[in-house]
Design a protein around this motif. Sequence first.
Motif, PDB file in Angstrom:
ATOM      1  N   PRO A  60      -2.755  -5.265 -12.340  1.00 23.57           N
ATOM      2  CA  PRO A  60      -1.324  -5.229 -12.074  1.00 23.57           C
ATOM      3  C   PRO A  60      -0.553  -6.025 -13.112  1.00 23.57           C
ATOM      4  O   PRO A  60      -0.957  -7.116 -13.518  1.00 23.57           O
ATOM      5  CB  PRO A  60      -1.201  -5.883 -10.688  1.00 23.57           C
ATOM      6  N   ARG A  72      -0.789   7.370  -9.585  1.00 24.91           N
ATOM      7  CA  ARG A  72      -1.699   6.311  -9.137  1.00 24.91           C
ATOM      8  C   ARG A  72      -1.834   5.241 -10.223  1.00 24.91           C
ATOM      9  O   ARG A  72      -1.855   4.037  -9.932  1.00 24.91           O
ATOM     10  CB  ARG A  72      -3.051   6.914  -8.805  1.00 24.91           C
ATOM     11  N   PHE A  73      -1.904   5.667 -11.455  1.00 29.04           N
ATOM     12  CA  PHE A  73      -2.051   4.720 -12.569  1.00 29.04           C
ATOM     13  C   PHE A  73      -0.854   3.769 -12.643  1.00 29.04           C
ATOM     14  O   PHE A  73      -1.020   2.542 -12.709  1.00 29.04           O
ATOM     15  CB  PHE A  73      -2.200   5.504 -13.876  1.00 29.04           C
ATOM     16  N   GLN A 108      -4.997   7.999  -2.080  1.00 28.36           N
ATOM     17  CA  GLN A 108      -4.561   9.331  -2.460  1.00 28.36           C
ATOM     18  C   GLN A 108      -5.222  10.399  -1.584  1.00 28.36           C
ATOM     19  O   GLN A 108      -6.336  10.229  -1.112  1.00 28.36           O
ATOM     20  CB  GLN A 108      -4.871   9.610  -3.933  1.00 28.36           C
ATOM     21  N   ARG A 114       0.815  -1.202   0.000  1.00 25.63           N
ATOM     22  CA  ARG A 114       0.000   0.000   0.000  1.00 25.63           C
ATOM     23  C   ARG A 114       0.851   1.255   0.000  1.00 25.63           C
ATOM     24  O   ARG A 114       1.844   1.351   0.734  1.00 25.63           O
ATOM     25  CB  ARG A 114      -0.938  -0.026   1.202  1.00 25.63           C
ATOM     26  N   GLU A 142      -1.459  -0.908  -4.084  1.00 22.55           N
ATOM     27  CA  GLU A 142      -2.754  -0.312  -3.746  1.00 22.55           C
ATOM     28  C   GLU A 142      -2.470   1.128  -3.352  1.00 22.55           C
ATOM     29  O   GLU A 142      -1.611   1.380  -2.496  1.00 22.55           O
ATOM     30  CB  GLU A 142      -3.388  -1.063  -2.570  1.00 22.55           C
ATOM     31  N   VAL A 143      -3.153   2.074  -3.984  1.00 22.82           N
ATOM     32  CA  VAL A 143      -2.836   3.486  -3.784  1.00 22.82           C
ATOM     33  C   VAL A 143      -3.985   4.202  -3.095  1.00 22.82           C
ATOM     34  O   VAL A 143      -5.126   4.152  -3.553  1.00 22.82           O
ATOM     35  CB  VAL A 143      -2.526   4.176  -5.125  1.00 22.82           C
ATOM     36  N   GLY A 176       3.392  -5.784  -6.175  1.00 21.56           N
ATOM     37  CA  GLY A 176       4.076  -4.614  -6.710  1.00 21.56           C
ATOM     38  C   GLY A 176       5.585  -4.719  -6.749  1.00 21.56           C
ATOM     39  O   GLY A 176       6.272  -3.817  -7.179  1.00 21.56           O
ATOM     40  N   THR A 202      -0.627   1.460  -9.515  1.00 17.77           N
ATOM     41  CA  THR A 202      -1.673   0.435  -9.522  1.00 17.77           C
ATOM     42  C   THR A 202      -1.350  -0.646 -10.538  1.00 17.77           C
ATOM     43  O   THR A 202      -1.492  -1.847 -10.275  1.00 17.77           O
ATOM     44  CB  THR A 202      -3.032   1.061  -9.855  1.00 17.77           C
ATOM     45  N   ARG A 203      -0.897  -0.210 -11.688  1.00 20.79           N
ATOM     46  CA  ARG A 203      -0.544  -1.173 -12.723  1.00 20.79           C
ATOM     47  C   ARG A 203       0.613  -2.051 -12.273  1.00 20.79           C
ATOM     48  O   ARG A 203       0.737  -3.211 -12.673  1.00 20.79           O
ATOM     49  CB  ARG A 203      -0.163  -0.433 -14.003  1.00 20.79           C
ATOM     50  N   LEU A 254      -9.179   0.959 -13.281  1.00 21.61           N
ATOM     51  CA  LEU A 254      -7.729   0.974 -13.193  1.00 21.61           C
ATOM     52  C   LEU A 254      -7.162  -0.294 -13.803  1.00 21.61           C
ATOM     53  O   LEU A 254      -7.797  -1.358 -13.782  1.00 21.61           O
ATOM     54  CB  LEU A 254      -7.309   1.086 -11.725  1.00 21.61           C
TER      55      LEU A 254
END
Lengths: 133, 506
Positions: B499, A19-20, A31, A4, A28-29, B505, A23-24, B496
């Motif tokens: 991932p 954020r884009f 804001q 996060r 988990e963002v 991440g 997230t990609r 969105l």
Amino acid sequence: MGLRVTLIEDEPNIREAIRFILTRAGFEVIQHGNGLTAADLVARDPPDVVILDVMLPGRSGLDVLRELRAREATRDLPVLMLTARGRAPDREAALRIGATRFMTKPFSNVEVLAAVRALAEAAPEGERRGVGG
Amino acid sequence: MSTPRAAAAIGSTEGRTGARIRERRIERRLKQADLARACGISPSYLNLIEHDRRRIGGALLIEIARVLGTDPSTLAQGAAAALLAELREAAEGVPSPDARGTPPPEADRVEELALRFPGWAALLAAQARRLRELDRTVGALSDRLSHDPRLADALHEVLSAATAIRSASAILTEPGGVDPPWQRRFLRNIAEDSLRLAQGAEALAGSLGEAGARGSAPGDTPREEMEAWFAARADLPRLLSVDAAAEDEAAPHRDRTRTVGPGQTLAAGWPAPQDDPPDDLPTSPAARALTLAWIERLRDDLRRLPEPVLDAALAGEAAPDLARAARALGLPLSLVLRRMAFRAGPVAPAAGLVLCDASGAPLLRRPVAGFALPRLSGPCPLWPLYDALTAPGRPVRVLCETPGPARERHEIWAVAEMDHPEGLDGPARAEAVMLVLPSGATSGARARGIGPGCRICPREGCAARREPPLAGVGAASASPSGPAHGEPIARPEPRLPAPRGGPRGL
């Protein structure tokens, strides 16, 4: 659940782009766009990494950082400060107050992503809040 | 910082052509008037030269040397001494050895360098001077960035827009592309931020400014534009000259004793069009109005104290008592001080001038070499200008020394005056004026240490310092900028992206 990141940045388009890409990349963002309530937001639910802009409405990012470092729950939180290029006093102050890293605008998406990953990796395994348990 | 040797070379009698001329004249038992007559100049002008209040060179130096039976280089040894001093100063700032192990310059062989390679020595000295000027410029610009909210806001706007455009563009041009909804979204963001960037760049250019007047720097305020216009005006004496007889004929009832202040002119609206306004006035309306108002005021000063009358009042004195001269003339000291800074003559007098109102805000500043005037950060609180403000009507005369390698000394005069433009029931208006004259005082005379302003002053241990100098560290307080964004994104957004790569991440 991914790691996060709390993104505290008042420029909506910058916020959206960061954020884009995060997230990609599996993060988990959360804001937030002003400095007044940022420290409370982070302290209430500490993330794995904080991205914090210096120039915020209501309260400067440096003051927010100072408060984060003063609180037990957020003292050791990895913080990536965003500063405007040329403002050396901001960078020096950020490091002195306790920013983990800083980055000057304009920055590249690759740099931001790499910095966030590095900060998340540096945290001990058990302290990564995105990890279950 | 200079060595005592360098400072002595600059400040000593041996470094002054005028003093050497005087010495040589006395040796030959020549009266000042006789030497002046032989060289075709006035005794008062020669007096100024001998006391180094006027620079001399070229044909006049050659003529004086001829009359004194010597050669010009002997009289101008000061120039060589100054070059050596500059070379020594340039060497002093070099670490010994530097980070790459380069040995320091051989300071004890500087005379040999100047003798064997005069061209290279002159180039070195010129480059050292240029570096110092650039240091001062960078300091002033940094000072500007730190203190000018307009500039800081404009710069922030440009950087924010550029950052957003860069990020969105990078996303759109990545291999594999993005989903159409996000594509449209980022393209719209780019369009928005491009407009912001253009507007921010325009505002930044406006803050840095296009020079509306000759010599003005980017970002000048109207007052600065006006001051730059005056500084760049080579024909200022002609511009300010007045034909008193013609004016008397045109306006016989004009009150020539009343001081015309720019505030009065501005308060009445734009200044009245002049018969022959200069054709290159600043373009911004505010700067133009200020310039015209000050032209009128300075012309009024000239009407009240013509050049010949001022010359006569100061004749024969190297360091005249301006207060006594004002009393003898029956004129306010403030008028004499203003006139001193705008005198006509074959060589422009080296005199600086600062005027301020009761709040300390500058009204007019005319720089002089060796006395720096800060742009945005507050001036030095030890300036005699403020002594005068605290005691209106009392003349102030102080020998001051500025920091820096040369530790230049200046004789500073100041006085403040008050009036009640709206009558005794209305507020009092105060205006202080400070005249800065290069001083011939020796290093032994007691001088007040002053500076250009705390932010850019290197003076250590000053009890009046109110803020650290630029080399100090301090957190910049962020000012709220841009829209007060605090709410989550309210506009609907596409889903969105999923991932990429591994989980979490990393």
